[in-house]
Design a protein around this motif. Structure first.
Motif, short mmCIF file in Angstrom:
data_model
loop_
_atom_site.label_atom_id
_atom_site.label_comp_id
_atom_site.label_asym_id
_atom_site.label_seq_id
_atom_site.Cartn_x
_atom_site.Cartn_y
_atom_site.Cartn_z
N GLU A 1 2.62 12.69 -0.79
CA GLU A 1 1.61 11.58 -0.50
C GLU A 1 0.61 11.68 -1.55
N HIS B 1 0.77 9.41 -6.81
CA HIS B 1 0.72 7.92 -7.05
C HIS B 1 1.11 7.49 -8.29
N THR C 1 -1.44 1.46 -5.99
CA THR C 1 -0.59 1.41 -4.91
C THR C 1 0.97 1.84 -4.84
N GLN D 1 4.18 4.20 -5.12
CA GLN D 1 4.41 5.23 -4.16
C GLN D 1 5.66 5.93 -4.86
N TYR E 1 9.07 8.35 -3.53
CA TYR E 1 9.92 8.44 -2.52
C TYR E 1 10.89 9.73 -2.84
N GLN F 1 7.42 8.20 5.07
CA GLN F 1 7.44 7.12 4.21
C GLN F 1 8.14 5.86 4.57
N GLN G 1 6.45 2.73 4.97
CA GLN G 1 5.75 2.41 3.44
C GLN G 1 6.64 1.55 2.13
N GLY H 1 9.65 6.81 -8.02
CA GLY H 1 8.56 5.91 -8.07
C GLY H 1 8.81 4.52 -8.55
#
Length: 599
Positions: free
Chosen positions: A204, A207, A211, A213, A215, A228, A231, A279
């Motif tokens: 987490e 980044h 915004t 993310q 995974y 996740q 999200q 990402g």
């Protein structure tokens, strides 16, 4: 004169505004390409760091699994259960021995939450003497995955053993057969759980853009971390299916989402388990800073257009203005107002070489003075932090030496069972006390630490002690200073045992509206008036001066009081009184904190 002003204005506008605009357009287009490449490289570097971390976790899981698989304990346990002549008592002894072994292995590897062996049709064996008879595990998703799909790693989900122990947190688990290499034919399985937080918390912190993310998915394109799941958008899940078919180990691609917005997908495959880090960041987020820069450039160009006209009109202004500003700035400086002095001369310039030199010299002097003051202030803060850390580090060796002496005493008395219990409790306590990253901890963890310590004390004194721990109100989720009670309890035990054959100690925690009250009472000699005065005077003096130095003669109580003042400041209160047992009673009043705060 008017003609000259007009020519200067036109020339200045052309040189500043037009040339700046052309440069901005060129930089904007070039920056898009550079930023895209930079973010890809940065994302892959972050993913590589996280991949190394995940590989470390996996290695610990595999090492622990190998340790169990090749142990004599598992071999004897399997032999007993396969032998039809084995009695139920022999099987139960084998189960208990295996449970103790699983506890030892689990405690040897920090990331492991638990290790459980399931034997068809209805036997569960986990650490900490957890033995169960139920066939409900055959319906669990991990059991179906290992038998029917040969999936050894399972996504994060609540574990039935952990839930039975009161821990509903999701676990990422690895399952392996024990009695055959074919998972579909095995009758016994080893399931190793790692808390999802070990995977989720460092992930987490990674980044893309503001915004975007990253995974973590398995080789089948399924998300491994439930934290996740909320999200990610539905259309982004389709990217995972597409990435399964890509043979390359890392790279990037661009896709349009359901709203027509372009998104960049950066991916990296982990070599051992073929898990994948993905990402996802939108182009809008990717170039958000660049778009802001473009808007800023337009504003700056507009401002420059206006400023250029003004500058042209005042070009021949007298040099008296910078000199008067310099005098005013020096007056601020004489009063010690560095900010106003800097603001006064921030945009001041002159066409005269001598005056320009004086202005630059003044600015340099002002900056150096501010830097010197800031440096002295930072050094003071660092000194206070170092003194606080020294107080914390005083506790661990002091406690360790005392406990090891008790263990040595028990060993000399041939009290093996009590010695084993004390060593296990000491191990749990040292795992907790050696974690010095946070000085505020959840009260439930502090109480668990205290209970281990009290177990040690009860074993040491057996029938010569009466120790009560009472909690009033909801306390588990509150935060409290780490090691706030143990040094005081240790003093209470020490002084009570020196003056009485039978020690009495009461620990009471009460939640009030704005405070937590911690009261520790004993039947020791109590405080003399002189001791109480010296202690209060010394603690108040050091806390007011922000000098957190503990005296060797008061390493317990004084250490706690100084650390409380260092963290809670004026919100902390304490009282030293006579207990109902005739000994000392220490009352600590600390403010309620419900979120971890780093001071």
């Amino acid at each position: 004169m008017n003609s000259l002003k007009f020519k200067l204005m036109v020339t200045f506008i052309f040189l500043i505004v037009v040339s700046f605009s052309i440069m901005a357009v060129f930089l904007f287009n070039s920056s898009k390409t550079i930023i895209s490449s930079y973010i890809e490289e940065s994302a892959l570097e972050k993913m590589q760091e996280y991949a190394s971390y995940v590989e470390m976790l996996q290695n610990q899981v595999y090492d622990s699994a190998s340790l169990v698989y090749n142990s004599d304990v598992i071999y004897n346990w399997d032999r007993v259960h396969l032998d039809e002549k084995s009695s139920n008592g022999a099987k139960m002894l084998a189960n208990i021995e295996l449970s103790e072994y699983l506890t030892q292995v689990t405690n040897s590897y920090t990331p492991l939450a638990n290790m459980t062996i399931y034997r068809y049709p209805d036997l569960w064996i986990s650490g900490e003497s957890y033995i169960n008879r139920s066939g409900s595990f055959t319906g669990e998703s991990w059991y179906v995955d290992i038998r029917e799909k040969e999936r050894y790693w399972s996504p994060a989900s609540p574990d039935i053993v952990e839930m039975a122990k009161g821990n509903p947190n999701p676990m990422v688990s690895m399952t392996m057969p024990l009695d055959t290499y074919n998972p579909a034919l095995a009758s016994s399985y080893l399931k190793i759980n790692v808390s999802e937080a070990y995977f989720l918390e460092p992930l987490e912190r990674l980044h893309l853009g503001e915004t975007g993310q990253i995974y973590l998915i398995d080789r089948n394109g399924q998300m491994l971390l439930t934290g996740q799941a909320q999200q990610i958008a539905d259309h982004q899940l389709a990217y995972f299916e597409q990435l399964k078919t890509i043979p390359s180990s890392e790279g990037r691609m661009f896709q349009k989402n359901e709203h027509g917005e372009k998104e960049m997908i950066v991916y990296k495959r982990l070599p051992r388990t073929k898990w994948m880090l993905v990402g996802i960041v939108s182009e809008k987020d990717l170039y958000s800073q660049l778009f802001k820069f473009r808007d800023t450039v337009l504003i700056i160009v507009s401002i420059l257009l206006f400023v250029s006209i003004i500058v042209t009109l005042v070009f021949s202004h007298s040099i008296s203005k910078p000199l008067s500003s310099l005098v005013a700035a020096m007056r601020h400086l004489r009063r010690g107002d560095f900010v106003q002095a800097e603001r006064r001369m921030l945009h001041e310039t002159s066409n005269t070489m001598e005056i320009a030199f004086v202005i630059d010299g003044f600015k340099s002097m002002n900056t150096q003075l501010q830097q010197y003051i800031a440096k002295e202030y930072q050094l003071t803060l660092l000194k206070q932090k170092a003194e606080y850390k020294a107080l914390v580090m005083q506790i661990n060796p002091h406690f360790l030496f005392n406990t090891l002496e008790m263990i040595s005493s028990l060993a000399l008395q041939n009290r093996g069972q009590e010695t084993s219990r004390m060593i296990l409790s000491l191990g749990q306590m040292m795992r907790y006390s050696l974690q010095t990253s946070d000085h505020l901890v959840y009260l439930r963890d502090e109480l668990r630490f205290i209970k281990h310590y009290l177990d040690i004390i009860r074993v040491r004194y057996q029938n010569r002690s009466q120790i009560e721990l009472v909690t009033i109100g909801e306390l588990d989720e509150l935060l409290v200073l780490k090691l706030i009670m143990q040094p005081i309890i240790e003093n209470a035990v020490k002084f009570s045992s020196q003056h009485h054959d039978f020690i009495k100690i009461e620990i009471k925690l009460i939640r009030h509206e704005q405070q937590i009250e911690i009261v520790i009472s004993d039947n020791g000699p109590g405080f003399t008036a002189d001791e109480k005065y010296q202690l209060i005077h010394q603690v108040e003096k050091q806390s007011s001066l922000k000098q957190f130095e503990s005296n060797e003669q008061h390493i317990g109580l004084q250490n706690v009081l100084l650390r409380c003042y260092a963290v809670y400041e004026e919100q902390f209160q304490f009282k030293l009184e006579t207990s109902r047992f005739g000994g000392a009673e220490v009352s600590l009043l600390v403010p309620i904190k419900e979120d971890i705060q780093h001071d």
